[in-house]
Structures are given as structure tokens and as C-alpha cells.
Design a protein around this motif. Structure first.
Motif, PDB file in Angstrom:
ATOM      1  N   ALA A  50       0.824  -1.207   0.000  1.00 28.83           N
ATOM      2  CA  ALA A  50       0.000   0.000   0.000  1.00 28.83           C
ATOM      3  C   ALA A  50       0.861   1.262   0.000  1.00 28.83           C
ATOM      4  CB  ALA A  50      -0.939  -0.006   1.207  1.00 28.83           C
ATOM      5  N   SER A  51       1.959   1.219   0.728  1.00 28.41           N
ATOM      6  CA  SER A  51       2.848   2.386   0.783  1.00 28.41           C
ATOM      7  C   SER A  51       3.482   2.660  -0.573  1.00 28.41           C
ATOM      8  CB  SER A  51       3.948   2.166   1.837  1.00 28.41           C
ATOM      9  OG  SER A  51       3.391   2.023   3.124  1.00 28.41           O
ATOM     10  N   LYS A  52       3.877   1.611  -1.256  1.00 27.94           N
ATOM     11  CA  LYS A  52       4.452   1.772  -2.592  1.00 27.94           C
ATOM     12  C   LYS A  52       3.405   2.327  -3.557  1.00 27.94           C
ATOM     13  CE  LYS A  52       6.891  -0.719  -6.272  1.00 27.94           C
ATOM     14  NZ  LYS A  52       7.442  -2.034  -6.717  1.00 27.94           N
ATOM     15  N   LEU A  53       2.202   1.796  -3.474  1.00 24.99           N
ATOM     16  CA  LEU A  53       1.122   2.291  -4.322  1.00 24.99           C
ATOM     17  C   LEU A  53       0.837   3.759  -4.007  1.00 24.99           C
ATOM     18  CD1 LEU A  53      -1.225   2.032  -6.309  1.00 24.99           C
ATOM     19  CD2 LEU A  53      -2.603   1.030  -4.450  1.00 24.99           C
ATOM     20  N   TRP A  54       0.819   4.099  -2.719  1.00 21.85           N
ATOM     21  CA  TRP A  54       0.580   5.483  -2.292  1.00 21.85           C
ATOM     22  C   TRP A  54       1.624   6.421  -2.912  1.00 21.85           C
ATOM     23  CZ3 TRP A  54      -3.146   8.180   0.139  1.00 21.85           C
ATOM     24  CH2 TRP A  54      -2.816   9.424   0.646  1.00 21.85           C
ATOM     25  N   SER A  55       2.879   6.023  -2.851  1.00 18.69           N
ATOM     26  CA  SER A  55       3.958   6.841  -3.419  1.00 18.69           C
ATOM     27  C   SER A  55       3.788   7.006  -4.925  1.00 18.69           C
ATOM     28  CB  SER A  55       5.322   6.212  -3.110  1.00 18.69           C
ATOM     29  OG  SER A  55       5.559   6.158  -1.724  1.00 18.69           O
ATOM     30  N   ASN A  56       3.396   5.914  -5.591  1.00 14.69           N
ATOM     31  CA  ASN A  56       3.182   5.981  -7.035  1.00 14.69           C
ATOM     32  C   ASN A  56       2.023   6.910  -7.385  1.00 14.69           C
ATOM     33  OD1 ASN A  56       5.273   4.169  -7.476  1.00 14.69           O
ATOM     34  ND2 ASN A  56       3.928   2.388  -7.584  1.00 14.69           N
ATOM     35  N   LEU A  57       0.965   6.855  -6.600  1.00 17.28           N
ATOM     36  CA  LEU A  57      -0.194   7.717  -6.844  1.00 17.28           C
ATOM     37  C   LEU A  57       0.182   9.187  -6.702  1.00 17.28           C
ATOM     38  CD1 LEU A  57      -2.944   5.726  -4.884  1.00 17.28           C
ATOM     39  CD2 LEU A  57      -2.717   5.898  -7.361  1.00 17.28           C
ATOM     40  N   LEU A  58       0.958   9.493  -5.683  1.00 20.71           N
ATOM     41  CA  LEU A  58       1.376  10.877  -5.470  1.00 20.71           C
ATOM     42  C   LEU A  58       2.324  11.338  -6.575  1.00 20.71           C
ATOM     43  CD1 LEU A  58       1.989  10.987  -1.602  1.00 20.71           C
ATOM     44  CD2 LEU A  58      -0.015  11.799  -2.871  1.00 20.71           C
ATOM     45  N   SER A  59       3.196  10.440  -7.019  1.00 19.85           N
ATOM     46  CA  SER A  59       4.206  10.820  -8.017  1.00 19.85           C
ATOM     47  C   SER A  59       3.581  11.179  -9.366  1.00 19.85           C
ATOM     48  CB  SER A  59       5.224   9.690  -8.199  1.00 19.85           C
ATOM     49  OG  SER A  59       4.626   8.547  -8.785  1.00 19.85           O
ATOM     50  N   VAL A  60       2.429  10.574  -9.670  1.00 22.37           N
ATOM     51  CA  VAL A  60       1.782  10.875 -10.958  1.00 22.37           C
ATOM     52  C   VAL A  60       0.675  11.915 -10.806  1.00 22.37           C
ATOM     53  CG1 VAL A  60       2.288   8.589 -11.886  1.00 22.37           C
ATOM     54  CG2 VAL A  60       0.110   8.960 -10.712  1.00 22.37           C
ATOM     55  N   GLY A  61       0.541  12.481  -9.607  1.00 27.79           N
ATOM     56  CA  GLY A  61      -0.464  13.511  -9.380  1.00 27.79           C
ATOM     57  C   GLY A  61      -1.880  12.992  -9.361  1.00 27.79           C
ATOM     58  N   HIS A  62      -2.049  11.745  -8.937  1.00 29.08           N
ATOM     59  CA  HIS A  62      -3.380  11.122  -8.910  1.00 29.08           C
ATOM     60  C   HIS A  62      -4.255  11.801  -7.856  1.00 29.08           C
ATOM     61  CE1 HIS A  62      -6.201   7.742  -9.451  1.00 29.08           C
ATOM     62  NE2 HIS A  62      -6.401   7.827  -8.162  1.00 29.08           N
ATOM     63  N   ASN A  63      -5.504  12.064  -8.219  1.00 27.91           N
ATOM     64  CA  ASN A  63      -6.467  12.633  -7.275  1.00 27.91           C
ATOM     65  C   ASN A  63      -7.053  11.499  -6.435  1.00 27.91           C
ATOM     66  OD1 ASN A  63      -8.300  14.288  -5.937  1.00 27.91           O
ATOM     67  ND2 ASN A  63      -9.791  14.215  -7.594  1.00 27.91           N
TER      68      ASN A  63
ATOM     69  N   SER B 179      -3.198  14.657   5.651  1.00 30.32           N
ATOM     70  CA  SER B 179      -2.886  16.039   5.292  1.00 30.32           C
ATOM     71  C   SER B 179      -3.061  16.313   3.802  1.00 30.32           C
ATOM     72  CB  SER B 179      -1.455  16.388   5.714  1.00 30.32           C
ATOM     73  OG  SER B 179      -0.513  15.699   4.908  1.00 30.32           O
ATOM     74  N   THR B 180      -3.158  15.256   2.990  1.00 31.82           N
ATOM     75  CA  THR B 180      -3.337  15.443   1.549  1.00 31.82           C
ATOM     76  C   THR B 180      -4.781  15.802   1.197  1.00 31.82           C
ATOM     77  OG1 THR B 180      -3.818  13.087   1.143  1.00 31.82           O
ATOM     78  CG2 THR B 180      -1.505  13.776   1.073  1.00 31.82           C
ATOM     79  N   LEU B 181      -5.696  15.651   2.155  1.00 30.14           N
ATOM     80  CA  LEU B 181      -7.106  15.937   1.902  1.00 30.14           C
ATOM     81  C   LEU B 181      -7.374  17.432   2.060  1.00 30.14           C
ATOM     82  CD1 LEU B 181      -8.700  12.960   3.855  1.00 30.14           C
ATOM     83  CD2 LEU B 181      -8.615  13.234   1.371  1.00 30.14           C
ATOM     84  N   SER B 182      -8.173  17.967   1.164  1.00 29.03           N
ATOM     85  CA  SER B 182      -8.481  19.395   1.218  1.00 29.03           C
ATOM     86  C   SER B 182      -9.413  19.735   2.367  1.00 29.03           C
ATOM     87  CB  SER B 182      -9.113  19.850  -0.101  1.00 29.03           C
ATOM     88  OG  SER B 182     -10.287  19.102  -0.384  1.00 29.03           O
ATOM     89  N   SER B 183     -10.220  18.785   2.799  1.00 24.88           N
ATOM     90  CA  SER B 183     -11.140  19.009   3.916  1.00 24.88           C
ATOM     91  C   SER B 183     -10.903  17.954   4.996  1.00 24.88           C
ATOM     92  CB  SER B 183     -12.593  18.942   3.448  1.00 24.88           C
ATOM     93  OG  SER B 183     -13.486  19.050   4.542  1.00 24.88           O
ATOM     94  N   GLN B 184     -10.900  18.402   6.250  1.00 20.46           N
ATOM     95  CA  GLN B 184     -10.704  17.508   7.386  1.00 20.46           C
ATOM     96  C   GLN B 184     -12.004  17.287   8.159  1.00 20.46           C
ATOM     97  OE1 GLN B 184      -7.301  16.332   8.204  1.00 20.46           O
ATOM     98  NE2 GLN B 184      -7.053  17.070   6.101  1.00 20.46           N
ATOM     99  N   LYS B 185     -13.125  17.655   7.576  1.00 19.61           N
ATOM    100  CA  LYS B 185     -14.386  17.706   8.318  1.00 19.61           C
ATOM    101  C   LYS B 185     -15.235  16.449   8.186  1.00 19.61           C
ATOM    102  CE  LYS B 185     -14.716  22.747   8.049  1.00 19.61           C
ATOM    103  NZ  LYS B 185     -15.550  23.909   7.620  1.00 19.61           N
ATOM    104  N   TYR B 186     -14.624  15.375   7.769  1.00 17.67           N
ATOM    105  CA  TYR B 186     -15.376  14.129   7.620  1.00 17.67           C
ATOM    106  C   TYR B 186     -15.117  13.218   8.807  1.00 17.67           C
ATOM    107  CZ  TYR B 186     -16.229  15.681   2.861  1.00 17.67           C
ATOM    108  OH  TYR B 186     -16.627  16.405   1.771  1.00 17.67           O
ATOM    109  N   ILE B 187     -16.113  12.434   9.146  1.00 17.48           N
ATOM    110  CA  ILE B 187     -16.070  11.634  10.364  1.00 17.48           C
ATOM    111  C   ILE B 187     -14.898  10.659  10.379  1.00 17.48           C
ATOM    112  CG2 ILE B 187     -17.731   9.978   9.398  1.00 17.48           C
ATOM    113  CD1 ILE B 187     -18.801   9.593  12.260  1.00 17.48           C
ATOM    114  N   SER B 188     -14.616  10.022   9.259  1.00 15.39           N
ATOM    115  CA  SER B 188     -13.493   9.082   9.228  1.00 15.39           C
ATOM    116  C   SER B 188     -12.170   9.806   9.406  1.00 15.39           C
ATOM    117  CB  SER B 188     -13.492   8.313   7.908  1.00 15.39           C
ATOM    118  OG  SER B 188     -13.400   9.197   6.807  1.00 15.39           O
ATOM    119  N   VAL B 189     -12.072  11.010   8.861  1.00 14.63           N
ATOM    120  CA  VAL B 189     -10.823  11.771   8.902  1.00 14.63           C
ATOM    121  C   VAL B 189     -10.502  12.220  10.318  1.00 14.63           C
ATOM    122  CG1 VAL B 189      -9.612  13.821   8.066  1.00 14.63           C
ATOM    123  CG2 VAL B 189     -11.084  12.515   6.510  1.00 14.63           C
TER     124      VAL B 189
END
Length: 320
Positions: free
Chosen positions: A147-160, A187-197
């Protein structure tokens, strides 16, 4: 049709043959469907000019019969090569595998999807949710590394990255004793106002023993207008984790008193939820956008039912 498929090597399976059988078959006929798919896919491809896309419809059939083994078997069969090359097909298959706890297979199917890059999309958003959910459920060192590797790949390609995917990765990091990664992911989320967050954030801060930073998060729920009417609250296990750290006496008396008052307010307004953070993160996604239904993609369901009452859960629109 069984006799036709098994005994006549020169026979051809046409589009209408397969279409009718997919919609009329019963659970015991899935092997027949598999044989028909292989014949249909291998025979004189240049002779087929129909535009009916079978992949999502066939995979919905397997999902309907709750048969992940048969679905995966035909998906991996070399004779069915390219038959299932549609994003929706992968999503349905991954969902079925996830439902049955076949998390390694979910990851394997996702790897095939990213390698093929169907429709020039390497990381389809819904598929990312499912593979992150599989990694979260596994909750092992290996799944965390994946998951960490996938996370890094998602960030590197600018995935939303969708909030659901972020929350599942953050939850996995929390379970793997990496609360600092949880906070960085959130911290990558634009809003922190969700219950899970804010539940994840409070739990991570508790693990880092940063109790003073938790109090504003707890207070913000009480300060909101009519908080009891919103998708708000903290799960029992998160509150218990915070309380356990408070009882260690790391807060000064003033802050400890403020925490007790906030906790009392949360309890009075029924904002301490009788559930767990795990249940919150793994809650099934029910929402379905009825404005974007394609007759092709829903054809199997149309044959099976004359009514389409899709449940709607408040807040899922914002997931995208």
C-alpha cells in the motif's frame, strides 16, 4: 447448448447465443458459460462485428451467483484473453474477491489492471479503493509495504486520491504502528471535516501522545451548529484510546479538566458512537449515481429485476 459446445468442434458461438445464455443461466451453468466464452473469444475474431461488450455483464453474472472462484478462473484463462478488458469488469471482480476475503487475489487483479492501463488509465479510482481496502483488511507488514508503494506511485503521478482510499491507507498505517504516516496521508485531503478523517487524526495523535492537539478536534465537533444533526461523532474505541492516554497523567490539570468537560458534552449530545473505527472505515459503499446508468453496463441487472431501488447514504457524493 452443452452438447453443442462439448461435442461440435466446428460450431460457432454467436453474440446472441452468449448474450441469451448469460442472462438465462442458473448457478450450475457457470462452467458452460465459461466454455462458451472461450469458444466465442477464440473463434474467427475477424468475423465478429457486434459492439456488445460482454465483460461487465458476465462478471455481474458471477457476482450475482457469488462465485469468486469461477470468476477468477475464467478471468485468468488465456483463452479468454482481452475478453474482460474493461475497467468496470475489473472493479466488479475485485469487489467479489474482496467480499470473500481473497485479498491477495484482489492485489493480483489490480496489478494486471495497472499493467494493461485500459483506456490509458493506470490507477482507476474505484479499483484503488478496493485494493487499499484489501491491504487494510490484511493488515500485515507485506500489505503495508504494498500500500505504501502504491501510495507513493499515486502521489508521483499527481493522482487525485479519493477520501475513501486515503482513509483506508491512513487506517492501515495506524494499525501498523505508523501514526506519523497516518497524519501525513490525511494532510493530503483538502477538507478535514469528515467523520473518518477526524477519528483517524484523533487516534493517530493519541498514539503519538499529543493530547493537547486532540482537544481542538474534539471541541470543534461540539462547537459546530447542531452537531448532533450532522455526520459527526467519535467512535467508542477512539475515545477509549484517548482516555487511556489522559489517565497516564501527561496533561496538566487545566487541560485535563477541559478534556473531561468536552467528553461530558460529547456524551450528552450522543456524539460518542456505539461503533468502532474499523467498522467506520469498512462501511459498505451504498451510493449509486442513477444519472449515469448505461443500458449496456446494467443489462444483466435489467434481466434479473424490474425494479432498481438503490440505497443512498448521505455523504457519499462528496467521496468523489
Amino acid at each position: 447448448m452443452k452438447e453443442f459446445v462439448n461435442n461440435d468442434s466446428t460450431a460457432m458461438v454467436f453474440t446472441d447465443d452468449l448474450k441469451n445464455m448469460v442472462h438465462l443461466c442458473e448457478a450450475e451453468d457457470v462452467d458452460l458459460i465459461g466454455n462458451m466464452i472461450k469458444m466465442f473469444n477464440e473463434q474467427n475474431k475477424e468475423a465478429r462485428f457486434g459492439n456488445f461488450v460482454f465483460g461487465p455483464v458476465v462478471m455481474r453474472m458471477y457476482h450475482h451467483f457469488d462465485n469468486p472462484d469461477a470468476a477468477l478462473k475464467i478471468f485468468e484463462d488465456s483463452k479468454a484473453c482481452d475478453f474482460f478488458d474493461q475497467l468496470a469488469t475489473y472493479q466488479i471482480l475485485m469487489d467479489l474477491l474482496y467480499k470473500h476475503g481473497k485479498y491477495d487475489q484482489v492485489r493480483s487483479v489490480f496489478d494486471v489492471l495497472t499493467e494493461k492501463q485500459i483506456r490509458m488509465v493506470k490507477y482507476p479510482k474505484n479499483a484503488v479503493i478496493l485494493v487499499m481496502a484489501a491491504c487494510y483488511k490484511q493488515n500485515t507488514k507485506d500489505s503495508f509495504e504494498y500500500a505504501s508503494k502504491l501510495w507513493s506511485n499515486l502521489l508521483s503521478v499527481g493522482h487525485n486520491i479519493l477520501r475513501k482510499s486515503v482513509s483506508l491507507f491512513a487506517g492501515l498505517a495506524l494499525n501498523q504502528s505508523a501514526p506519523h504516516i497516518t497524519l501525513e496521508a490525511l494532510s493530503t485531503l483538502s477538507s478535514q471535516k469528515y467523520i473518518s478523517v477526524f477519528n483517524l487524526k484523533a487516534a493517530a495523535l493519541a498514539d503519538l501522545n499529543r493530547l493537547e492537539d486532540i482537544i481542538p478536534i474534539l471541541r470543534s465537533t461540539l462547537d459546530a451548529d447542531r452537531p448532533e444533526m450532522q455526520n459527526n461523532g467519535f467512535t467508542e474505541d477512539v475515545i477509549a484510546k484517548i482516555q487511556k492516554n489522559v489517565e497516564k497523567g501527561t496533561l496538566n490539570k487545566v487541560m485535563e479538566k477541559e478534556f473531561d468537560l468536552i467528553l461530558k458534552g460529547l456524551s450528552q449530545r450522543k456524539l460518542i458512537l456505539p461503533t468502532t473505527l474499523d467498522a467506520l472505515l469498512c462501511k459498505e459503499i451504498k451510493y449509486f449515481d442513477t444519472t449515469d446508468r448505461s443500458p449496456l453496463h446494467t443489462s444483466f441487472r435489467n434481466y434479473r429485476s424490474t425494479t432498481h431501488t438503490q440505497p443512498h447514504r448521505e455523504g457519499l457524493k462528496q467521496m468523489y
